[in-house]
Design a protein around this motif. Structure first.
Motif, short mmCIF file in Angstrom:
data_model
loop_
_atom_site.label_atom_id
_atom_site.label_comp_id
_atom_site.label_asym_id
_atom_site.label_seq_id
_atom_site.Cartn_x
_atom_site.Cartn_y
_atom_site.Cartn_z
N VAL A 172 0.68 -1.14 0.03
CA VAL A 172 0.03 -0.12 -0.06
C VAL A 172 0.91 1.29 -0.08
CG1 VAL A 172 -1.95 1.22 1.30
CG2 VAL A 172 -1.86 -1.17 1.12
N LEU A 173 1.76 1.10 0.58
CA LEU A 173 2.84 2.44 0.80
C LEU A 173 3.52 2.38 -0.51
CD1 LEU A 173 4.43 2.26 4.42
CD2 LEU A 173 2.62 3.78 3.79
N MET A 176 0.89 4.20 -2.84
CA MET A 176 0.61 5.57 -2.19
C MET A 176 1.66 6.32 -2.63
SD MET A 176 -1.55 7.52 -0.67
CE MET A 176 -2.59 6.67 0.31
N ALA A 177 2.99 6.09 -2.45
CA ALA A 177 4.07 6.97 -2.58
C ALA A 177 4.09 7.29 -4.23
CB ALA A 177 5.29 6.27 -2.36
N GLU A 178 3.89 6.32 -4.98
CA GLU A 178 3.85 6.45 -6.64
C GLU A 178 2.79 7.66 -6.85
OE1 GLU A 178 4.97 6.59 -10.38
OE2 GLU A 178 6.01 5.98 -8.55
N THR A 179 1.59 7.44 -6.33
CA THR A 179 0.50 8.20 -6.62
C THR A 179 0.86 9.57 -6.34
OG1 THR A 179 -0.89 6.57 -6.10
CG2 THR A 179 -2.04 8.81 -6.06
N TRP A 180 1.42 9.77 -4.94
CA TRP A 180 1.71 11.26 -4.64
C TRP A 180 2.88 11.94 -5.49
CZ3 TRP A 180 -0.30 14.84 -1.30
CH2 TRP A 180 -1.42 14.65 -0.66
N ALA A 189 10.22 11.79 -0.23
CA ALA A 189 10.07 10.37 0.07
C ALA A 189 9.84 9.91 1.50
CB ALA A 189 11.07 9.65 -0.89
N LYS A 190 10.34 10.70 2.15
CA LYS A 190 10.31 10.38 3.75
C LYS A 190 9.03 10.44 4.21
CE LYS A 190 11.22 15.01 5.52
NZ LYS A 190 11.99 15.74 6.26
N TYR A 191 8.04 10.86 3.62
CA TYR A 191 6.69 10.76 4.23
C TYR A 191 6.11 9.61 4.21
CZ TYR A 191 6.03 16.10 4.29
OH TYR A 191 6.44 17.28 4.50
N PHE A 192 6.66 8.70 3.27
CA PHE A 192 6.14 7.40 3.18
C PHE A 192 7.01 6.18 3.68
CE2 PHE A 192 4.58 10.05 -0.13
CZ PHE A 192 3.02 10.04 0.32
N SER A 193 7.92 6.56 4.47
CA SER A 193 8.75 5.60 5.40
C SER A 193 8.06 4.65 6.12
CB SER A 193 9.84 6.34 5.82
OG SER A 193 10.55 5.50 6.69
N PRO A 194 8.32 3.44 6.00
CA PRO A 194 7.52 2.34 6.87
C PRO A 194 8.10 2.41 8.26
CG PRO A 194 9.23 1.39 5.27
CD PRO A 194 9.23 2.62 4.96
N ASP A 195 9.18 3.23 8.49
CA ASP A 195 9.73 3.38 9.73
C ASP A 195 8.80 4.48 10.59
OD1 ASP A 195 11.95 1.69 9.22
OD2 ASP A 195 13.11 3.20 8.57
N LEU A 196 8.11 5.26 9.85
CA LEU A 196 7.25 6.25 10.83
C LEU A 196 6.19 5.58 11.43
CD1 LEU A 196 6.87 9.05 7.91
CD2 LEU A 196 8.38 9.04 10.10
#
Length: 238
Positions: A172-173, A176-180, A189-196
């Motif tokens: 999903v991430l 989602m990242a590609e969509t944005w 790119a950090k907005y979609f980091s799985p570490d968040l």
């Protein structure tokens, strides 16, 4: 593509999932027919909807107050019931622990109880309903949790459903990242980091939410009646 992180709840009366990634009008019609969806509750903000809109031509749009905008009964009812996490109490950036995430969810319910009630109203009225936000994790997770409890689910079932999102998040991430990136190229790119933590679905977050909900609101039926559902609608959920 498709609606991701998709699964049924409450014996199939509720479906939860992500936004409809990459579905044209024909694929959308096929998806809705395949799953027998009679209503869609879209929890996204106006901006989010503009990036990935539903291509539902036969549906009827209204704003979650239970009153349609036209007389004719639609094949699929599309209900815009937004909650913008950036415009309500609690900062997404301040979420560092699982408990922070659960507290964020509690803040939404405290400030917008009617938002939860409006999301579950089509289910109470007997419609097989898809509830979704963008990832199908947080806003969807809150509505799904209360919906499961209202339809007779246990707290352990709610937690298991919430944690089930974890396995789906990488896919999903990525989408989602590609969509944005395509729509808003300046998005870091950090907005979609799985570490968040805000992009995770740990058990402790939902446990914290459920404990706080029980302490503050008690019975889920009473909460939903106070939030705007009628006694008949609450009973229909059961």
């Amino acid at each position: 593509m498709a609606v991701l992180n998709l699964r049924p709840l409450a014996g199939g009366r509720i479906l939860r999932g992500s936004q409809p990634f990459g579905l044209d009008a024909a694929a959308t019609s096929g998806f809705l027919a395949e799953h027998g969806i009679q209503a869609i509750v879209d929890l996204r903000s106006e901006l989010e909807r503009s990036l990935v809109p539903w291509l539902v031509h036969d549906g009827l749009v209204h704003d979650g107050d239970g009153e349609p905008a036209a007389v004719a009964a639609p094949a699929v009812e599309l209900i815009h019931n937004p909650l913008d996490p950036n415009a309500i109490a609690g900062s997404l950036q301040a979420v560092e622990t699982a408990e922070d995430l659960g507290e964020l969810y509690l803040g939404w319910v405290r400030l917008r109880p009617e938002w939860v009630a409006d999301s579950l109203r089509p289910v109470a009225r007997g419609k097989r309903t898809l509830v979704h936000c963008s990832l199908g994790k947080d806003r969807t997770g809150v509505v799904s949790a209360i919906g499961l409890l209202a339809t007779g689910g246990t707290e352990d079932e709610v937690v298991a459903d919430y944690v089930a999102t974890t396995a789906n998040l990488p896919d999903v991430l990525e989408v989602m990242a590609e969509t944005w990136r395509l729509s808003v190229p300046s998005t870091p790119a950090k907005y979609f980091s799985p570490d968040l933590m805000i992009l995770q679905s740990p058990e402790a977050a939902m446990r914290h939410f459920l404990a706080g909900f029980s302490k503050e609101f008690g019975d889920v039926g009473g909460f939903l009646r106070e939030a705007g559902l009628t006694a008949v609608e609450v009973e229909a959920l059961r």
